[in-house]
Each structure stands twice: as C-alpha cells, then as structure tokens.
Motif scaffolding. Structure first.
Motif, PDB file in Angstrom:
ATOM      1  N   ARG A   1      34.021  42.610  47.139  1.00 34.33           N
ATOM      2  CA  ARG A   1      33.638  43.110  48.604  1.00 34.33           C
ATOM      3  C   ARG A   1      34.823  44.461  48.544  1.00 34.33           C
ATOM      4  O   ARG A   1      35.866  44.623  48.087  1.00 34.33           O
ATOM      5  N   ASP A   2      34.142  45.315  49.243  1.00 32.18           N
ATOM      6  CA  ASP A   2      34.716  46.594  49.533  1.00 32.18           C
ATOM      7  C   ASP A   2      36.372  46.385  49.820  1.00 32.18           C
ATOM      8  O   ASP A   2      37.181  47.439  49.387  1.00 32.18           O
ATOM      9  N   SER A   3      36.681  45.777  50.843  1.00 34.34           N
ATOM     10  CA  SER A   3      37.985  45.591  51.173  1.00 34.34           C
ATOM     11  C   SER A   3      39.115  45.184  50.279  1.00 34.34           C
ATOM     12  O   SER A   3      40.397  45.470  50.443  1.00 34.34           O
ATOM     13  N   VAL A   4      38.662  44.675  49.178  1.00 37.67           N
ATOM     14  CA  VAL A   4      39.694  44.326  48.288  1.00 37.67           C
ATOM     15  C   VAL A   4      39.536  45.163  46.822  1.00 37.67           C
ATOM     16  O   VAL A   4      40.302  44.758  45.887  1.00 37.67           O
ATOM     17  N   LYS A   5      38.548  45.690  46.645  1.00 38.87           N
ATOM     18  CA  LYS A   5      38.445  46.539  45.583  1.00 38.87           C
ATOM     19  C   LYS A   5      39.376  47.369  45.397  1.00 38.87           C
ATOM     20  O   LYS A   5      39.938  48.188  46.237  1.00 38.87           O
ATOM     21  N   GLY A   6      39.979  47.686  43.928  1.00 33.59           N
ATOM     22  CA  GLY A   6      41.272  48.231  43.751  1.00 33.59           C
ATOM     23  C   GLY A   6      42.373  47.460  43.968  1.00 33.59           C
ATOM     24  O   GLY A   6      43.673  47.934  43.320  1.00 33.59           O
ATOM     25  N   ARG A   7      42.588  46.224  44.546  1.00 31.70           N
ATOM     26  CA  ARG A   7      43.746  45.468  44.962  1.00 31.70           C
ATOM     27  C   ARG A   7      43.508  44.111  44.059  1.00 31.70           C
ATOM     28  O   ARG A   7      44.444  43.944  43.864  1.00 31.70           O
ATOM     29  N   PHE A   8      42.328  43.619  44.022  1.00 31.27           N
ATOM     30  CA  PHE A   8      41.939  42.300  43.480  1.00 31.27           C
ATOM     31  C   PHE A   8      41.352  42.457  42.094  1.00 31.27           C
ATOM     32  O   PHE A   8      40.580  43.455  41.776  1.00 31.27           O
ATOM     33  N   THR A   9      41.653  41.502  41.392  1.00 35.22           N
ATOM     34  CA  THR A   9      41.042  41.598  39.925  1.00 35.22           C
ATOM     35  C   THR A   9      40.404  40.167  39.662  1.00 35.22           C
ATOM     36  O   THR A   9      41.424  39.381  39.565  1.00 35.22           O
ATOM     37  N   ILE A  10      39.200  39.858  39.366  1.00 35.09           N
ATOM     38  CA  ILE A  10      38.854  38.545  38.991  1.00 35.09           C
ATOM     39  C   ILE A  10      38.524  38.855  37.359  1.00 35.09           C
ATOM     40  O   ILE A  10      38.333  39.631  36.811  1.00 35.09           O
ATOM     41  N   SER A  11      39.097  37.328  36.548  1.00 34.97           N
ATOM     42  CA  SER A  11      38.950  37.471  35.109  1.00 34.97           C
ATOM     43  C   SER A  11      38.741  35.931  34.852  1.00 34.97           C
ATOM     44  O   SER A  11      38.938  35.051  35.650  1.00 34.97           O
ATOM     45  N   ARG A  12      38.269  35.824  33.553  1.00 33.61           N
ATOM     46  CA  ARG A  12      37.809  34.438  32.939  1.00 33.61           C
ATOM     47  C   ARG A  12      38.534  34.314  31.617  1.00 33.61           C
ATOM     48  O   ARG A  12      38.332  35.141  31.019  1.00 33.61           O
ATOM     49  N   ASN A  13      38.968  33.204  31.578  1.00 33.25           N
ATOM     50  CA  ASN A  13      39.816  32.772  30.287  1.00 33.25           C
ATOM     51  C   ASN A  13      38.644  31.607  29.648  1.00 33.25           C
ATOM     52  O   ASN A  13      39.082  30.471  30.203  1.00 33.25           O
ATOM     53  N   ASN A  14      38.056  31.913  28.672  1.00 28.53           N
ATOM     54  CA  ASN A  14      37.027  31.087  28.150  1.00 28.53           C
ATOM     55  C   ASN A  14      37.967  29.854  27.545  1.00 28.53           C
ATOM     56  O   ASN A  14      37.457  28.460  27.913  1.00 28.53           O
TER      57      ASN A  14
END
Length: 124
Positions: free
Chosen positions: A61-74
């Motif tokens: 969402r625009d309000s978190v872009k640049g502050r939040f990062t989602i990642s996955r560890n399979n």
C-alpha cells in the motif's frame, strides 16, 4: 489443516523498527501469494503488503512503501514483514494471510487462511 502463526509485534516508539514473522504449519507452497493485512481498532482490515510466489513480485500500500519490506523464506516456511520508520498510524493488529492462487489480491476475501494476528503499537 493449514495454520499460520504471527509473531514479532510489540510496542515501539515512532521512527523505530519491528520485524514480523508468519510461520506456516504445512509445507511451503511457493506459487501461492502470501500477504500482510492490518486492522486498527474500529476500522476495516486493510491490505499492507503481498509477496507472490517466492518473493519474486511484491506489492505494498502506498503509505508503507519505502518503509516496509515483505520477504519469504521457503526453507523456513516463513514470511516476514520488516517495518522501519514506524508511525503512530501503523498501530494495528497485523495478520498474515495465504491466498490459494499465485496472483495478486489486495482484499481480505482473496485469502483462504489467516493467522490469529500480532499487535503492533507505535507510541512515544
């Protein structure tokens, strides 16, 4: 049945950081979309971030872009949400969701499985 468990929430001052984790009870399906939603008191659940397949494509969402990062560890069957420069308006219960599809969805109805949520409070 598939279960998701969130952890990592807590109380943090504005400008601080937290890292949320979402662990799956079943084998990791790398072609399914995983997402984070949040719900503040008295408000509807809203989309935060999604990772399609193995972190190959992400949405925020625009309000978190640049502050939040989602990642996955399979290997660990875990999805993360790194949250930096937190703001009071980020205060909410954060939920992870599993979509039984490999396409983008930004609405709660697009996700079949949910965790119980973890509280994030940003306050001085």
């Amino acid at each position: 049945q598939v279960q998701l468990v969130e952890s990592g929430g807590g109380l943090v001052q504005p400008g601080g950081s937290l890292k949320l984790s979402c662990s799956l009870s079943e084998g990791f399906i790398n072609h399914f979309t995983m997402a984070w939603f949040r719900q503040a008191a008295g408000k509807e659940r809203e989309f935060v971030a999604a990772a399609i397949r193995t972190s190959s494509t992400t949405r925020y969402r625009d309000s978190v872009k640049g502050r939040f990062t989602i990642s996955r560890n399979n290997a660990k069957n875990t999805v993360y949400l790194q949250m930096d420069n937190l703001k009071p308006e980020d205060t909410a219960v954060y939920y992870c969701g599993l979509r039984v599809a490999g396409t983008v969805s930004t609405v709660p109805e697009g996700y079949k499985y949910w965790g119980q949520g973890t509280q994030v409070t940003v306050s001085s």
